[in-house]
Design an enzyme around this catalytic site. Structure first.
Site, short mmCIF file in Angstrom:
data_model
loop_
_atom_site.label_atom_id
_atom_site.label_comp_id
_atom_site.label_asym_id
_atom_site.label_seq_id
_atom_site.Cartn_x
_atom_site.Cartn_y
_atom_site.Cartn_z
N LYS A 1 -11.18 -3.97 18.53
CA LYS A 1 -9.87 -4.76 18.77
C LYS A 1 -9.48 -4.62 20.24
O LYS A 1 -8.47 -4.89 20.62
CB LYS A 1 -9.01 -3.78 17.91
CG LYS A 1 -8.95 -4.01 16.50
CD LYS A 1 -7.99 -3.84 15.62
CE LYS A 1 -8.08 -3.92 14.22
NZ LYS A 1 -6.73 -4.37 13.53
N ASN B 1 0.76 -1.31 -0.08
CA ASN B 1 -0.18 -0.07 0.06
C ASN B 1 0.75 1.23 0.16
O ASN B 1 2.06 1.23 0.08
CB ASN B 1 -0.97 0.01 1.23
CG ASN B 1 -0.15 -0.16 2.66
OD1 ASN B 1 0.46 1.01 2.74
ND2 ASN B 1 -0.36 -1.15 3.24
N PRO C 1 -2.54 -12.59 9.60
CA PRO C 1 -2.84 -12.45 11.30
C PRO C 1 -3.11 -10.89 11.34
O PRO C 1 -2.68 -10.01 11.02
CB PRO C 1 -1.70 -13.09 11.84
CG PRO C 1 -0.54 -12.94 10.81
CD PRO C 1 -1.19 -13.12 9.35
N ASP C 2 -4.07 -10.66 12.20
CA ASP C 2 -4.24 -9.18 12.93
C ASP C 2 -3.46 -9.18 13.96
O ASP C 2 -3.20 -9.57 15.22
CB ASP C 2 -5.64 -9.01 13.27
CG ASP C 2 -6.09 -7.64 13.80
OD1 ASP C 2 -4.98 -7.01 14.08
OD2 ASP C 2 -7.03 -7.08 13.72
N ILE C 3 -2.19 -8.19 13.78
CA ILE C 3 -1.12 -8.45 14.57
C ILE C 3 -1.73 -7.63 16.04
O ILE C 3 -1.73 -8.09 17.28
CB ILE C 3 -0.11 -7.73 14.35
CG1 ILE C 3 0.57 -8.28 13.03
CG2 ILE C 3 1.16 -7.35 15.34
CD1 ILE C 3 1.66 -7.46 12.28
O1 C5P Z 1 -8.50 -3.47 11.02
P1 C5P Z 1 -7.64 -2.06 10.39
O2 C5P Z 1 -6.34 -2.63 9.51
O3 C5P Z 1 -8.39 -1.25 9.80
O4 C5P Z 1 -6.82 -1.66 11.85
C1 C5P Z 1 -5.77 -0.91 11.85
C2 C5P Z 1 -5.00 -1.01 13.06
O5 C5P Z 1 -4.57 -2.33 13.24
C3 C5P Z 1 -3.72 -0.44 12.84
O6 C5P Z 1 -3.26 -0.09 14.07
C4 C5P Z 1 -2.65 -1.56 12.15
O7 C5P Z 1 -1.54 -1.19 12.49
C5 C5P Z 1 -3.47 -2.77 13.00
N1 C5P Z 1 -3.27 -3.84 12.01
C6 C5P Z 1 -2.44 -5.04 12.43
N2 C5P Z 1 -2.75 -6.02 11.73
C7 C5P Z 1 -3.38 -6.37 10.75
C8 C5P Z 1 -4.14 -5.32 10.25
C9 C5P Z 1 -4.03 -4.20 11.05
O8 C5P Z 1 -1.79 -5.02 13.49
N3 C5P Z 1 -3.37 -7.46 10.03
#
Ligand code: C5P
Length: 396
Positions: free
Chosen positions: A341, A210, A305-307
């Site tokens: 979150k 991106n 994975p959502d970190i």
């Molecule tokens: O869900 P979204 O991408 O909109 O959320 C944004 C927040 O989540 C940011 O703080 C981003 O760094 C974190 N994020 C993450 N892992 C992902 C997607 C987003 O830590 N796979």
């Protein structure tokens, strides 16, 4: 933009070829609104003239301990009173030795000894002089005395040798001076920051990414460091230079960033997730360059994975801060994201306001509601965010 505006800074030059960088430093400080007074040793005057420094600082330059033009005839007292900081750049090996011993046989060394304000020194010397045990012994003494040593850097030297001892660049010294004025709100805290985009490989030469520049995350890392934290910056691919005084670990994909975060998060007090992590990655990354065909091509994606979500769901999470970049419905989306979150603080911005720019505007969401941070340079917003985090951190 910085906290240097209105500060009284005494810039001292001792003898060294890096004296030319002090001219640029004076210009940067004066441009930022500091009142700069310059004092030069006799040796410094052999490298650069007081005329240059007077023109750039807009103030007379002092060189003489016995200067009768100073009102009370005590230049060392007169000049060192009311200063917010004394900065020695360049600080020669000889001058550092004098400082370490408390010698005062010229104006600059005398006013350093007579000071009531913080002292910062940017060493500049040949690499053998830097490495000499005498110099290292003096530096240890100076640090123990509370004197901030800025740098030096390693690189090409005027003498033709290569190694440690190059004075920092003017802009780096400027940033260190600015940092020295920041309140140490996160002293003793360990902060983990993610920044930049991630790159999800399609094959060996292509990937999905991106347009995030990483500037906001780097500003947050720098602001945390300036607030006294020990900072680790996990950076996706960016063109940005690593900020000084913190550990930067380069990662590429979301999975790599996830693994790097998980390896370090247990020790972190604060986790600030600024990275624009790709939500999906190609299911299979080819180990060779894909060849062009004639028909359509399908790319199968799977979620990353959502970190932030994973860190926030830990049994004993660090204080978690999320970022949200939206293109519409900013407030509703951001607030919902914070709840989903389960993070105590989320900073939201409009993507079209922020990407790649040097300034931004943010809305912070926490349990108390929303807090608007008006448009400002990213470093200013980052400092306001760090101050907000410091207020919310659980007190021990
Ligand atoms: O869900 P979204 O991408 O909109 O959320 C944004 C927040 O989540 C940011 O703080 C981003 O760094 C974190 N994020 C993450 N892992 C992902 C997607 C987003 O830590 N796979």
């Amino acid at each position: 933009m910085t906290d240097i505006k209105g500060k009284r800074i005494l810039l001292g030059l001792s003898g060294g070829i890096a004296a030319y960088k002090a001219a640029e430093l004076t210009r940067l400080l004066a441009q930022a609104g500091a009142e700069v007074r310059v004092v030069m040793t006799e040796a410094a005057c052999r490298f650069i003239t007081p005329v240059t420094m007077q023109a750039l600082s807009g103030n007379p330059v002092h060189t003489d301990l016995w200067d009768a033009s100073v009102p009370n005839n005590m230049a060392h007292i007169e000049l060192s009173r009311g200063c917010d900081a004394i900065v020695i750049a360049p600080a020669s090996a000889d001058f550092l030795a004098k400082l370490a011993l408390g010698l005062c046989d010229d104006l600059l060394s005398t006013l350093c000894l007579a000071r009531e304000c913080p002292l910062l020194a940017a060493p500049a010397m040949n690499l053998q002089m830097w490495g000499n045990p005498a110099t290292q012994r003096n530096l240890a003494q100076l640090r123990a005395d509370g004197i901030a040593i800025l740098g030096p850097a390693s690189g090409d030297q005027a003498c033709g040798e290569v190694g440690m001892g190059r004075m920092l660049e003017a802009v780096e010294i400027f940033e260190e001076i600015d940092a020295s004025f920041q309140p140490k709100l996160l002293a003793g805290k360990r902060v983990l920051v993610t920044a930049g985009p991630t790159l999800e490989p399609i094959d060996t030469v292509r990937g999905i990414t991106n347009t995030r520049s990483g500037k906001m995350g780097y500003a947050v890392a720098r602001a945390a460091r300036d607030a006294g934290a020990t900072v680790t910056l996990l950076s996706g691919p960016t063109a940005l230079a690593p900020p000084r005084g913190l550990e930067r670990i380069d990662v590429s994909s979301a999975q790599e960033m996830h693994d790097a975060v998980m390896a370090r998060v247990a020790k972190a007090d604060v986790f600030i997730s600024v990275a624009a992590v790709a939500d999906y990655r190609p299911k299979e990354a080819k180990g060779h360059k894909l060849k062009k065909g004639t028909g359509e091509m399908m790319l199968e994606l799977q979620p990353n994975p959502d970190i932030l979500g994973t860190v926030a769901a830990r049994r004993r999470p660090p204080f978690c801060v999320g970022f949200a970049a939206e293109t519409e419905n900013l407030e509703a989306y951001a607030d919902a994201k914070r709840r989903r979150k389960k993070v105590p603080l989320l900073a939201a911005n409009l993507a079209q306001h922020a990407f790649g720019a040097d300034d931004n505007q943010l809305i912070l969401f926490d349990d108390a509601g929303k807090h608007e941070l008006p448009r400002a340079p990213k470093i200013v917003l980052a400092r306001a965010l760090i101050a907000h985090i410091a207020k919310l951190l659980p007190k021990k």
